[in-house]
Design a protein around this motif. Structure first.
Motif, PDB file in Angstrom:
ATOM      1  N   ALA A  61       1.118 -23.981   3.266  1.00 54.64           N
ATOM      2  CA  ALA A  61       1.559 -25.059   4.111  1.00 54.64           C
ATOM      3  C   ALA A  61       3.107 -25.144   3.935  1.00 54.64           C
ATOM      4  CB  ALA A  61       1.122 -26.292   3.858  1.00 54.64           C
ATOM      5  N   ARG A  62       3.874 -25.199   4.995  1.00 52.80           N
ATOM      6  CA  ARG A  62       5.230 -25.354   5.098  1.00 52.80           C
ATOM      7  C   ARG A  62       5.737 -26.352   5.956  1.00 52.80           C
ATOM      8  NH1 ARG A  62       9.573 -23.738   8.227  1.00 52.80           N
ATOM      9  NH2 ARG A  62      11.534 -22.580   7.002  1.00 52.80           N
ATOM     10  N   ALA A  63       6.700 -27.031   5.335  1.00 54.91           N
ATOM     11  CA  ALA A  63       7.369 -28.132   5.892  1.00 54.91           C
ATOM     12  C   ALA A  63       8.573 -27.715   6.771  1.00 54.91           C
ATOM     13  CB  ALA A  63       7.438 -29.487   4.973  1.00 54.91           C
ATOM     14  N   MET A  64       9.073 -28.857   7.632  1.00 57.45           N
ATOM     15  CA  MET A  64      10.256 -28.579   8.448  1.00 57.45           C
ATOM     16  C   MET A  64      11.510 -28.051   7.226  1.00 57.45           C
ATOM     17  SD  MET A  64      10.631 -28.823  11.648  1.00 57.45           S
ATOM     18  CE  MET A  64      12.023 -29.415  12.440  1.00 57.45           C
ATOM     19  N   SER A  65      11.588 -28.925   6.232  1.00 60.56           N
ATOM     20  CA  SER A  65      12.648 -28.519   5.269  1.00 60.56           C
ATOM     21  C   SER A  65      12.533 -27.025   4.753  1.00 60.56           C
ATOM     22  CB  SER A  65      12.431 -29.581   4.114  1.00 60.56           C
ATOM     23  OG  SER A  65      11.249 -29.257   3.457  1.00 60.56           O
ATOM     24  N   SER A  70       9.402 -19.638  11.262  1.00 57.97           N
ATOM     25  CA  SER A  70      10.029 -21.044  11.087  1.00 57.97           C
ATOM     26  C   SER A  70       8.841 -22.149  11.209  1.00 57.97           C
ATOM     27  CB  SER A  70      11.123 -21.598  12.019  1.00 57.97           C
ATOM     28  OG  SER A  70      12.107 -20.802  11.873  1.00 57.97           O
ATOM     29  N   TYR A  71       7.782 -21.608  10.441  1.00 54.71           N
ATOM     30  CA  TYR A  71       6.604 -22.442  10.622  1.00 54.71           C
ATOM     31  C   TYR A  71       6.436 -23.856  10.143  1.00 54.71           C
ATOM     32  CZ  TYR A  71       1.402 -22.184  11.105  1.00 54.71           C
ATOM     33  OH  TYR A  71       0.058 -22.648  11.641  1.00 54.71           O
ATOM     34  N   VAL A  72       5.695 -24.614  10.645  1.00 51.90           N
ATOM     35  CA  VAL A  72       5.484 -25.836  10.125  1.00 51.90           C
ATOM     36  C   VAL A  72       3.804 -26.122  10.190  1.00 51.90           C
ATOM     37  CG1 VAL A  72       6.122 -28.445  10.365  1.00 51.90           C
ATOM     38  CG2 VAL A  72       7.655 -26.852  10.929  1.00 51.90           C
ATOM     39  N   GLY A  73       3.371 -26.358   9.105  1.00 53.40           N
ATOM     40  CA  GLY A  73       1.713 -26.664   9.378  1.00 53.40           C
ATOM     41  C   GLY A  73       1.085 -25.846   8.283  1.00 53.40           C
ATOM     42  N   VAL A  74      -0.079 -25.858   8.315  1.00 54.16           N
ATOM     43  CA  VAL A  74      -0.829 -24.890   7.397  1.00 54.16           C
ATOM     44  C   VAL A  74      -1.388 -23.537   8.104  1.00 54.16           C
ATOM     45  CG1 VAL A  74      -3.136 -24.533   6.536  1.00 54.16           C
ATOM     46  CG2 VAL A  74      -1.948 -26.618   6.137  1.00 54.16           C
ATOM     47  N   ARG A  99       6.960 -14.862   3.419  1.00 52.53           N
ATOM     48  CA  ARG A  99       7.542 -14.086   4.462  1.00 52.53           C
ATOM     49  C   ARG A  99       7.206 -14.420   6.140  1.00 52.53           C
ATOM     50  NH1 ARG A  99       6.926  -8.209   2.081  1.00 52.53           N
ATOM     51  NH2 ARG A  99       8.076  -8.645   0.160  1.00 52.53           N
ATOM     52  N   VAL A 100       5.943 -14.560   6.249  1.00 52.93           N
ATOM     53  CA  VAL A 100       5.395 -14.969   7.588  1.00 52.93           C
ATOM     54  C   VAL A 100       5.855 -16.517   7.915  1.00 52.93           C
ATOM     55  CG1 VAL A 100       3.416 -15.289   9.082  1.00 52.93           C
ATOM     56  CG2 VAL A 100       3.579 -13.297   7.356  1.00 52.93           C
ATOM     57  N   LEU A 101       5.733 -17.496   6.909  1.00 59.07           N
ATOM     58  CA  LEU A 101       6.074 -18.773   7.333  1.00 59.07           C
ATOM     59  C   LEU A 101       7.556 -18.787   7.479  1.00 59.07           C
ATOM     60  CD1 LEU A 101       4.239 -20.390   4.189  1.00 59.07           C
ATOM     61  CD2 LEU A 101       3.716 -20.682   6.586  1.00 59.07           C
ATOM     62  N   ARG A 102       8.227 -18.192   6.911  1.00 60.17           N
ATOM     63  CA  ARG A 102      10.076 -18.121   7.089  1.00 60.17           C
ATOM     64  C   ARG A 102      10.302 -17.461   8.188  1.00 60.17           C
ATOM     65  NH1 ARG A 102      12.847 -15.569   2.229  1.00 60.17           N
ATOM     66  NH2 ARG A 102      11.806 -17.374   1.223  1.00 60.17           N
ATOM     67  N   GLU A 103       9.624 -16.435   8.526  1.00 61.37           N
ATOM     68  CA  GLU A 103       9.733 -15.523   9.720  1.00 61.37           C
ATOM     69  C   GLU A 103       9.652 -16.463  10.956  1.00 61.37           C
ATOM     70  OE1 GLU A 103      11.386 -12.902  10.186  1.00 61.37           O
ATOM     71  OE2 GLU A 103      10.958 -12.175  12.347  1.00 61.37           O
ATOM     72  N   ALA A 151      -1.732 -10.997 -10.104  1.00 68.29           N
ATOM     73  CA  ALA A 151      -0.881 -10.098  -9.264  1.00 68.29           C
ATOM     74  C   ALA A 151      -1.147 -10.463  -8.002  1.00 68.29           C
ATOM     75  CB  ALA A 151      -1.161  -8.912 -10.121  1.00 68.29           C
ATOM     76  N   LEU A 152      -2.423 -10.341  -7.782  1.00 68.77           N
ATOM     77  CA  LEU A 152      -2.813 -10.455  -6.250  1.00 68.77           C
ATOM     78  C   LEU A 152      -2.164 -11.640  -5.680  1.00 68.77           C
ATOM     79  CD1 LEU A 152      -6.348  -8.955  -5.873  1.00 68.77           C
ATOM     80  CD2 LEU A 152      -4.179  -7.752  -5.525  1.00 68.77           C
ATOM     81  N   GLU A 153      -2.647 -12.792  -6.319  1.00 70.12           N
ATOM     82  CA  GLU A 153      -2.018 -14.066  -5.791  1.00 70.12           C
ATOM     83  C   GLU A 153      -0.464 -14.053  -5.500  1.00 70.12           C
ATOM     84  OE1 GLU A 153      -4.309 -17.950  -6.307  1.00 70.12           O
ATOM     85  OE2 GLU A 153      -2.727 -18.028  -7.901  1.00 70.12           O
ATOM     86  N   LYS A 154       0.003 -13.465  -6.565  1.00 71.35           N
ATOM     87  CA  LYS A 154       1.568 -13.526  -6.542  1.00 71.35           C
ATOM     88  C   LYS A 154       2.065 -12.886  -5.202  1.00 71.35           C
ATOM     89  CE  LYS A 154       5.744 -12.249  -9.026  1.00 71.35           C
ATOM     90  NZ  LYS A 154       6.167 -11.218  -9.938  1.00 71.35           N
ATOM     91  N   THR A 155       1.513 -11.718  -5.091  1.00 69.42           N
ATOM     92  CA  THR A 155       1.681 -10.732  -3.889  1.00 69.42           C
ATOM     93  C   THR A 155       1.425 -11.523  -2.669  1.00 69.42           C
ATOM     94  OG1 THR A 155       1.406  -8.930  -5.205  1.00 69.42           O
ATOM     95  CG2 THR A 155       1.593  -8.464  -2.701  1.00 69.42           C
ATOM     96  N   ALA A 156       0.101 -12.033  -2.357  1.00 65.40           N
ATOM     97  CA  ALA A 156      -0.229 -12.826  -1.260  1.00 65.40           C
ATOM     98  C   ALA A 156       0.784 -13.880  -1.004  1.00 65.40           C
ATOM     99  CB  ALA A 156      -1.586 -13.371  -1.553  1.00 65.40           C
ATOM    100  N   ARG A 157       1.203 -14.677  -1.937  1.00 64.30           N
ATOM    101  CA  ARG A 157       2.128 -15.737  -1.590  1.00 64.30           C
ATOM    102  C   ARG A 157       3.542 -15.158  -1.080  1.00 64.30           C
ATOM    103  NH1 ARG A 157       1.335 -20.382  -6.135  1.00 64.30           N
ATOM    104  NH2 ARG A 157      -0.902 -20.964  -6.070  1.00 64.30           N
ATOM    105  N   ILE A 158       3.980 -14.192  -1.806  1.00 65.85           N
ATOM    106  CA  ILE A 158       5.326 -13.527  -1.064  1.00 65.85           C
ATOM    107  C   ILE A 158       5.058 -13.122   0.199  1.00 65.85           C
ATOM    108  CG2 ILE A 158       6.525 -11.107  -1.345  1.00 65.85           C
ATOM    109  CD1 ILE A 158       6.108 -11.492  -4.425  1.00 65.85           C
ATOM    110  N   TYR A 159       3.967 -12.501   0.659  1.00 65.74           N
ATOM    111  CA  TYR A 159       3.605 -12.213   2.018  1.00 65.74           C
ATOM    112  C   TYR A 159       3.538 -13.482   2.715  1.00 65.74           C
ATOM    113  CZ  TYR A 159       2.355  -7.278   0.285  1.00 65.74           C
ATOM    114  OH  TYR A 159       2.268  -6.124  -0.150  1.00 65.74           O
ATOM    115  N   LEU A 160       2.699 -14.122   2.274  1.00 68.85           N
ATOM    116  CA  LEU A 160       2.551 -15.663   3.365  1.00 68.85           C
ATOM    117  C   LEU A 160       3.898 -16.482   3.492  1.00 68.85           C
ATOM    118  CD1 LEU A 160       0.897 -17.441   4.854  1.00 68.85           C
ATOM    119  CD2 LEU A 160       0.036 -18.533   2.806  1.00 68.85           C
TER     120      LEU A 160
END
Ligand code: AMP
Length: 365
Positions: free
Chosen positions: A190-194, A240-244, A234-238, A223-232
């Motif tokens: 999940a990503r917030a507006m901030s 400017s996502y808000v929500g789950v 990136r998408v959230l940031r790209e 290791a997979l979890e770390k990579t998956a978080r990096i990928y997710l």
């Protein structure tokens, strides 16, 4: 300003669980859906009509501080005008991107997230060419409106192409290399507006016939979890996502290959209701109403089992210690998601034992 009135387009089980998560926070949800006979209608007010009806959408937006959706196949164009009236979270852009498998894969590629080799298919010659260049086996899928394995077909021999084209080919398609995966995993975040983001532990998902049967979490693979978080992230940031947001991955030769994303709470995250400090539903509401995001810390070892087509014997299941039971209030129909249960145990081996017992009792139809 406190955003406490949430409009939800779609009143399925995801909407229902969102509304239920809202009550303790003082958040009141209201729905728009086609019929009063929907899981959400039992727990919050409902506007009845087409999900893309401009008048009803406007009505929902006027009575909401923020609008979200529980189904990703609503056209972004229908929702976009709401952004002039109220907040739409996630955005119409994020919604639209995730509706088209080709665009979704282009986004993943741009963000250096591995995907299966694929090609757009708009004709039978395109399909034959894709089979030649990408090889067999492969999966032919509709680019849009595919879910739970609907609108896709595995092609193992070149002579099956014409048949597969006939079955699916009246709309834009994508052909992708078949992934010889060892596991299917998903990551919910999940990503917030901030820009703050939180991530749940990985879930390992078991499908049959393209439909999720059960998930086990946390799936421990640091290791997979770390990579998956990096990928997710990136998408959230790209976006400017808000929500789950959820990404589903295949594990192929020990590496993650992204299959698809869902701009919403996800079936593979239902375990978080009983299994984490803050559920995915609560965190979606917190994100879209500008509340601080909650802890995603797991409370034990969880398994979530879907009830498909037929409800199981509730009383027998409730006798299992640590079991949460969810009936969405839908009528029985083959393949339909009617409910789920979650067990959370302190030890993984107790979870596995309880899961094996439940799987013996469940009949998927
Ligand atoms: P999807 O609708 O893309 O989530 O696909 C539903 C299910 O079909 C997945 O969870 C996989 O089990 C299977 N599947 C989809 N795409 C592929 C692929 N490229 N290779 C192997 N299996 C796939």
């Amino acid at each position: 300003m406190s955003l406490s009135r949430v409009g939800i387009v779609g009143a399925g089980q995801l909407g229902r669980m969102l509304a239920l998560a809202g009550y303790p926070l003082g958040i009141r949800c209201a729905f728009l859906d086609r019929s009063v006979d929907t899981p959400g209608a039992a727990v919050a007010p409902l506007l009845v009509g087409d999900l893309e009806d401009p008048q009803l959408l406007r009505q929902l937006a006027l009575q909401s501080d923020v609008v979200t959706f529980d189904w990703e196949n609503i056209s972004g164009k229908a929702l976009a005008p709401l952004q002039k009236i109220t907040c739409l979270r996630p955005s119409a852009e994020a919604l639209e991107l995730s509706q088209d498998r080709l665009h979704e894969k282009a986004l993943f590629k741009r963000l250096k997230i591995p995907v299966a080799a694929h090609a757009a298919v708009d004709s039978l010659p395109d399909l034959n060419q894709a089979i030649l260049s990408l090889g067999l086996p492969g999966v032919l899928k509709t680019r849009r409106l595919g879910y739970d394995g609907k609108g896709q077909r595995v092609i193992r021999h070149a002579h099956e192409a014409a048949d597969a084209w006939r079955e699916l080919g009246n709309r834009p398609l994508i052909y992708e290399q078949f992934q010889p995966f060892s596991r299917e995993l998903s990551l919910v975040g999940a990503r917030a507006m901030s820009g703050d983001a939180v991530f749940y532990p990985l879930a390992a998902n078991h499908h049959a016939g393209g439909i999720l049967r059960y998930s086990v979490a946390p799936y421990s693979a640091a290791a997979l979890e770390k990579t998956a978080r990096i990928y997710l992230r990136r998408v959230l940031r790209e976006l400017s996502y808000v929500g789950v947001l959820t990404i589903e991955f295949f594990v192929v030769n020990g590496q993650l290959v992204a299959n698809e994303m869902a701009p919403r709470v996800h079936n593979s995250g239902h375990w978080t209701i009983e299994g984490c400090v803050t559920s995915q539903f609560e965190n979606h509401l917190r994100a879209i109403t500008d509340l601080p995001l909650g802890s995603t810390r797991p409370l034990g070892h969880a398994a979530m089992i879907n009830f498909l087509g037929k409800m199981p014997d509730r009383d027998r299941l409730l006798a299992i210690d640590g079991l949460g039971f969810h009936d969405y209030g839908k009528s029985e129909r083959p393949g339909r998601k009617l409910g789920h249960c979650t067990i959370v145990k302190e030890r993984a081996k107790d979870r596995d034992r309880a899961l094996a017992k439940i799987l013996k009792w469940i009949r998927w139809s």
